[in-house]
Design a protein around this motif. Structure first.
Motif, short mmCIF file in Angstrom:
data_model
loop_
_atom_site.label_atom_id
_atom_site.label_comp_id
_atom_site.label_asym_id
_atom_site.label_seq_id
_atom_site.Cartn_x
_atom_site.Cartn_y
_atom_site.Cartn_z
N ILE A 188 0.84 -1.20 0.00
CA ILE A 188 0.00 0.00 0.00
C ILE A 188 0.87 1.25 0.00
CG2 ILE A 188 -1.80 1.26 1.23
CD1 ILE A 188 -2.63 -1.49 2.40
N PHE A 189 0.59 2.14 -0.93
CA PHE A 189 1.34 3.40 -1.06
C PHE A 189 0.56 4.54 -0.41
CE2 PHE A 189 4.78 2.43 -4.07
CZ PHE A 189 4.41 1.15 -4.44
N GLY A 190 1.28 5.39 0.33
CA GLY A 190 0.65 6.59 0.90
C GLY A 190 0.50 7.64 -0.20
N ASP A 191 -0.76 8.00 -0.52
CA ASP A 191 -1.00 8.90 -1.65
C ASP A 191 -1.03 10.35 -1.19
OD1 ASP A 191 -1.02 8.23 -4.28
OD2 ASP A 191 -3.19 8.37 -4.53
N LEU A 192 0.14 10.94 -1.03
CA LEU A 192 0.23 12.34 -0.63
C LEU A 192 -0.37 13.21 -1.73
CD1 LEU A 192 3.86 11.94 0.59
CD2 LEU A 192 1.94 12.49 2.07
N ASN A 193 -1.04 14.27 -1.30
CA ASN A 193 -1.88 14.97 -2.27
C ASN A 193 -1.19 16.07 -3.06
OD1 ASN A 193 -1.61 16.65 -0.16
ND2 ASN A 193 -3.76 17.10 0.12
N TRP A 194 0.02 15.83 -3.55
CA TRP A 194 0.60 16.80 -4.47
C TRP A 194 1.13 16.05 -5.69
CZ3 TRP A 194 2.56 16.48 0.59
CH2 TRP A 194 3.79 15.84 0.72
N SER A 251 3.82 15.58 -7.63
CA SER A 251 5.00 14.74 -7.78
C SER A 251 4.82 13.41 -7.05
CB SER A 251 6.25 15.47 -7.27
OG SER A 251 6.07 15.85 -5.93
N ALA A 252 4.24 13.49 -5.84
CA ALA A 252 4.05 12.27 -5.06
C ALA A 252 3.03 11.35 -5.75
CB ALA A 252 3.57 12.61 -3.65
N LEU A 253 1.99 11.94 -6.31
CA LEU A 253 0.97 11.13 -6.98
C LEU A 253 1.56 10.40 -8.19
CD1 LEU A 253 -2.05 13.62 -6.83
CD2 LEU A 253 -1.76 11.54 -5.51
N LEU A 254 2.33 11.13 -8.99
CA LEU A 254 2.89 10.52 -10.19
C LEU A 254 3.90 9.42 -9.82
CD1 LEU A 254 3.04 10.42 -13.23
CD2 LEU A 254 4.83 12.14 -13.16
N PRO A 282 0.15 -7.25 -5.55
CA PRO A 282 -0.98 -6.33 -5.71
C PRO A 282 -0.62 -5.01 -5.01
CG PRO A 282 -1.67 -8.39 -4.67
CD PRO A 282 -0.18 -8.38 -4.69
N THR A 283 -1.15 -3.90 -5.51
CA THR A 283 -0.89 -2.62 -4.84
C THR A 283 -2.19 -1.90 -4.57
OG1 THR A 283 -0.78 -1.30 -6.87
CG2 THR A 283 1.27 -2.32 -6.12
N ASP A 284 -2.09 -0.95 -3.66
CA ASP A 284 -3.24 -0.11 -3.35
C ASP A 284 -2.71 1.22 -2.85
OD1 ASP A 284 -5.81 0.69 -3.06
OD2 ASP A 284 -6.36 -0.78 -1.54
N VAL A 285 -3.59 2.21 -2.75
CA VAL A 285 -3.17 3.50 -2.19
C VAL A 285 -4.13 3.91 -1.09
CG1 VAL A 285 -2.11 4.35 -4.31
CG2 VAL A 285 -4.52 4.80 -3.90
N HIS A 341 2.67 0.97 3.33
CA HIS A 341 4.02 0.36 3.35
C HIS A 341 5.08 1.24 2.73
CE1 HIS A 341 1.09 -3.12 3.22
NE2 HIS A 341 1.62 -3.16 4.42
N VAL A 342 4.67 2.10 1.78
CA VAL A 342 5.67 2.93 1.10
C VAL A 342 5.18 4.36 1.02
CG1 VAL A 342 7.02 3.22 -1.01
CG2 VAL A 342 6.24 0.94 -0.37
N THR A 343 6.07 5.31 1.34
CA THR A 343 5.81 6.72 1.09
C THR A 343 6.94 7.22 0.20
OG1 THR A 343 4.70 7.01 3.19
CG2 THR A 343 5.52 8.98 2.15
N MET A 344 6.58 7.76 -0.96
CA MET A 344 7.62 8.11 -1.93
C MET A 344 8.28 9.46 -1.62
SD MET A 344 7.78 5.50 -3.85
CE MET A 344 8.83 6.02 -5.20
N GLU A 345 7.66 10.28 -0.78
CA GLU A 345 8.25 11.59 -0.49
C GLU A 345 8.12 11.95 0.98
OE1 GLU A 345 7.09 14.82 -3.01
OE2 GLU A 345 7.13 13.60 -4.82
#
Lengths: 352, 561
Positions: free
Chosen positions: B256-262, B264-267, B283-286, B304-308
């Motif tokens: 599961i990815f943390g979908d920060l609302n800006w 660059s993070a979304l892309l 499988p993935t989810d946000v 599980h993952v935060t990209m920024e």
């Protein structure tokens, strides 16, 4: 049945008209219900219960052809408006620049003058003025309210707000009087103006705030522009109404004495409509004050800054203090202008 | 008249039919008014919890309702479901459990809670609570069975099992239950001490001979295992262990990815999701949310993952979490682009090549460039949004640079207003001077130049602020459990190199194609920048991703916009 007859026509109608009047009305209801049901069923059949109403206008490849992008009706319409705004921004730069410079200068010098005056002096002056037009009560209120603003260290921002108001209200009133007179004299103009005025009062201000920034940039001109849009309708409406309310006999009499249309307007209609017009100006001023916080979003400064800062930093107390300053300012302006209007009205009555 | 009567009837019949149809439609949706009402209440409560609006106290309320029989098992399930979304903190769950003491939760409800533990929502401490409840007769054999099953997934510590056993003393566990416990020992869950306890329990008649026999059998095999280890059959044991592990985790867990609302993070999320899903088979989810709640979710394992992770902005939270070992950094994303500074448009610097530093604003020639009627000869500088921390910082910087007499500061009331101002000026190619930060939209889309400022140093920053902002560091962070679950994904993230120039190119493409949403942009990027991302993934993964791209597949975990 008797009810149906009564509803359908009226007591004094003939018996043949009873049928004619009653029948279509009931049929219309049935037909109307049938049409609604048919539309419901048809849309369910065509687009299913999810109501996937088709709004896609086109599917086009992206610039480099990797994928197909959908364009909806809303994309197209919104995009066209964006293009129009961009076009106006460059094509109308001279116009916006002119307005901006004029408003900036006026605002700057009024603001500077107001801030130069020491606040206790202004307080004493306004207190005396309130006593002149009102009573002890108004004077006491004015004094206490201005003491509050002074001691809460909100004076500078209050004066910024006042300067903003003066310019905004001056422009709004001049527009309001002109368009009000035009609307009162020309039915066509009135019909065109009315829905536009409705729009100005109900359109969320953020919607025109964004183009305002693009045209005028951040700062007071954009704030004043937004304030004018919101505050000008009462001035137009009440000027229009006031002039229409002047009795046609009076106008006729003036015409009989050989007055020109200009003389009728300035010597008869406007003076007699003045109480209503003053009420419109008062409303305009109050509505302009209500826009202080919105204007601060576009860096117009003033008390709105204090409110917005309190909001961002979650300081409810600071927000309330700045809010109270705006309220006090509004009450003082309202009472002073109303007293002036009342004085005029009485003068007019004694003349009449 | 007759016709009138007839039409009257037609009308009334039509009206009646419409009302009936409406009523039927309503009835089809709701089986009963009270049930519907309760459903509404619970749904709204749960909805509120999604946005973090429910405190422990609120949850207590919900549970209180259950005493009046108002919450069905399904409702409680809802609550528990929310916990998977990270909505319920450990404290809340503990409360739910506490309430079972007063008989407010039925066996079925508890079962649900236990189910939740399967998805890793319950910590050992919470399970302990559940077990404690069994003392009050709340847990049936079936539930205990479940608890034990969960121990296979590593949910129960030895301590917990000990508790279960202790519960048997009070007659709560039937022989069947104990059998289950014993089966669990296969997974190495029971220590010698536990077995001793079990045996002790048999003294009080709780365990049948058959059970004890089982226990003994198990302990023998355990002893044999240990002997094997001692005799250097470690390899075989390791093989067994990995097989057992494989048996426990037959499918790959959802990442599961943390979908920060800006943007660059979304892309970055969309691209990473595609790679993880199509290349590595997870499988993935946000989960969408604001910075801080998502960061807490990452620590708890809800994401599980935060990209920024932006530093130094999030220094405090980040350092605290890292010290606790609740997060891991696996590399940098977006490179270290400039954080925040005063900028001018590039076209302006082309006209005035010497205007390149903040000091130049003291020069009359440049000051006049930015002056307007409002500023009275000073340069107009659009600073930070009113009430943001940069409002104070920028004001101090301007004072420290000695610019007070040279610039007129304008503070907009909103970030969008700030952006609109620079867009408007840029469109007209007018001079503009103001504050921007690296990932703000204008900074990405427009060609802006940073004015030189004295370099950052701690010493100046914490005293006069007569220096530039510190450059930002943007980290990729993962939950510490992820390396164990998906080592190949970690490997990929370590090689991740999505720098600001790569991102700017994507933003410009999106600008050229206004109909494209983030998902479209990710597809475009993966298709056209193969050379970049193939450097991050294994050869097999690259082949699989390219096959998916060729087949026009999209990632299942992508949200729709």
């Amino acid at each position: 049945m008797a009810e149906i007859q009564d509803v359908g026509t009226g007591a004094d109608a003939s018996s043949s008209r009873i049928r004619l009047g009653a029948l279509p009305r009931l049929y219309l209801w049935a037909i109307g219900a049938a049409v609604v049901l048919a539309t419901l069923l048809a849309s369910l059949l065509i687009w299913g219960p999810e109501m996937g109403f088709p709004t896609t206008v086109s599917r086009q490849p992206s610039t480099d052809g990797f994928l197909t992008l959908e364009r909806s009706v809303r994309d197209v319409t919104g995009g066209a408006i964006d293009d129009a705004v961009d076009w106006m921004n460059t094509a109308g730069a001279w116009l916006f620049g002119g307005y901006k410079a004029a408003v900036d200068y006026a605002q700057r010098y009024i603001g500077r003058a107001l801030k130069w005056l020491p606040w206790p002096a202004v307080m004493v002056g306004l207190a005396l003025l309130s006593f002149g037009v009102g009573r002890w009560g108004l004077m006491a209120f004015t004094t206490l309210a201005l003491l509050f603003i002074g001691f809460m260290d909100l004076w500078e921002n209050t004066m910024d707000t006042v300067a903003l108001m003066v310019v905004a209200v001056a422009i709004a009133v001049s527009i309001g009087l002109t368009l009000g007179v035009v609307g009162a004299r020309n039915r066509m103009a009135d019909n065109v103006m009315r829905p536009i005025l409705d729009g100005m009062q109900t359109m969320p201000s953020f919607v025109y705030l964004l183009p305002a920034i693009i045209f005028f940039g951040l700062g007071k001109p954009a704030g004043i522009f937004a304030t004018i849009i919101y505050a000008v309708p009462p001035a137009i409406r009440l000027t229009n109404l006031g002039i229409r309310q002047v009795s046609s006999e009076t106008v006729e009499a003036a015409r009989a004495f050989g007055a020109s249309p200009w003389q009728i307007l300035t010597k008869v209609q406007v003076p007699m409509a003045l109480p209503t017009i003053m009420a419109g100006i008062n409303q305009t001023t109050m509505m302009a004050l209500a826009m202080v916080t919105i204007a601060s979003l576009v860096a117009a400064g003033g008390l709105g800054d204090n409110v917005n800062r309190a909001l961002q930093k979650q300081q409810a107390g600071n927000g309330l203090l700045a809010g109270l300053a705006i309220v006090f300012l509004a009450i003082i302006i309202d009472r002073l202008t109303q007293s002036v209007a009342r004085g005029r009205q009485e003068a007019l009555r004694s003349v009449g | 008249m007759i016709a009138a009567v007839r039409t009257g009837r037609v009308f009334w019949i039509a009206l009646l039919a419409t009302v009936l149809v409406g009523a039927l439609a309503c009835a089809a949706e709701d089986t009963g008014p009270s049930a519907a009402e309760i459903k509404d209440i619970v749904e709204s409560a749960v909805g509120a919890s999604m946005s973090g609006q429910l405190t422990a106290a609120d949850v207590q309320k919900i549970v209180d309702e259950s005493s009046g029989g108002q919450l069905s098992a399904a409702d409680v399930q809802k609550i528990v479901d929310e916990s998977s979304g990270g909505q319920l903190s450990a404290a809340d769950v503990q409360r739910i459990v506490a309430d079972s003491t007063s008989g407010q939760l039925s066996a079925a409800d508890v079962q649900k809670i236990v189910d939740a533990s399967t998805s890793g929502q319950l910590t050992a401490a919470q399970v302990q609570g559940i077990v404690r409840e069994s003392t009050a007769g709340q847990l049936t054999a079936a539930q205990v069975q479940k608890i034990v099953d969960d121990s296979v997934a590593g949910q129960l510590s030895a301590d917990d099992v000990q508790k279960i056993v202790a519960a048997s003393t009070s007659g709560q566990l039937t022989a069947d239950d104990v059998q289950s416990i014993v089966q669990a020992s296969t997974g190495g869950q029971l220590t010698a001490a536990d077995v001793e306890k079990i045996v002790a329990a048999s003294t009080s008649g709780q365990l049948t001979t058959a059970d004890v026999q089982k226990i003994i059998n198990e302990s023998v095999s355990a002893a044999v295992d240990e002997a094997r280890k001692a005799t250097a059959a470690a390899e075989a044991a390791a093989m067994d262990a990995s097989k057992a592990l494989a048996a426990v985790q037959p499918t790959k867990e959802t990442i599961i990815f943390g979908d920060l609302n800006w943007p660059s993070a979304l892309l970055q999320n969309r691209i990473a999701q595609y790679i993880v899903e199509k290349g590595y088979g997870y499988p993935t989810d946000v989960k969408f949310g604001a910075t801080l709640p998502l960061f807490q979710g990452l620590q708890r394992g809800d994401t599980h993952v935060t990209m920024e992770i932006w530093l130094p902005n999030q220094d405090e939270a980040w350092n605290a979490a890292r010290e606790e070992g609740a997060v891991l950094s696996v590399g940098k994303s977006l490179g270290s682009d400039w954080q925040s500074s005063f900028v001018i448009p590039a076209y302006l610097q082309e006209q005035y090549p010497d205007l390149d530093s903040i000091e130049d604003l003291k020069d009359d020639q440049y000051k006049q460039l930015f002056a307007t009627a409002e500023t009275g000869g000073k340069a107009r500088l659009v600073s930070c949004v009113i009430g943001w921390s940069c409002e104070d910082v920028n004001a101090k910087q301007i004072e420290a640079y000695g610019l007070t007499d040279h610039v007129h500061v304008i503070n907009p009331g909103d970030g969008a207003a700030l952006n609109a101002d620079i867009y408007g000026a840029y469109e007209r190619q007018e001079p503009w001077l103001g504050y921007q930060w690296g990932t703000n939209d204008p900074a990405l889309k427009l060609d802006l130049v940073r004015l030189e400022e004295p370099a950052y140093s701690d010493q100046c920053w914490f005293t006069t602020k007569a220096c530039a902002y510190e450059d930002a560091t943007i980290l990729i962070a993962v939950n510490p459990d992820l390396p164990g679950k998906a080592p190949d994904v970690i490997e990929m993230l370590r090689k991740w190199d999505f720098n600001i120039d790569v991102f700017k190119e994507a933003v410009r493409w999106q600008d050229d194609n206004p109909d494209a949403d983030t998902n479209d942009t990710a597809i475009w990027w993966l298709n056209s920048k193969t050379d970049i991302w193939t450097g991050w993934v294994t050869a097999e993964a690259a082949t699989a991703i390219q096959a998916s791209l060729a087949a026009n597949e999209i990632a299942d975990g992508w949200p729709t916009e």
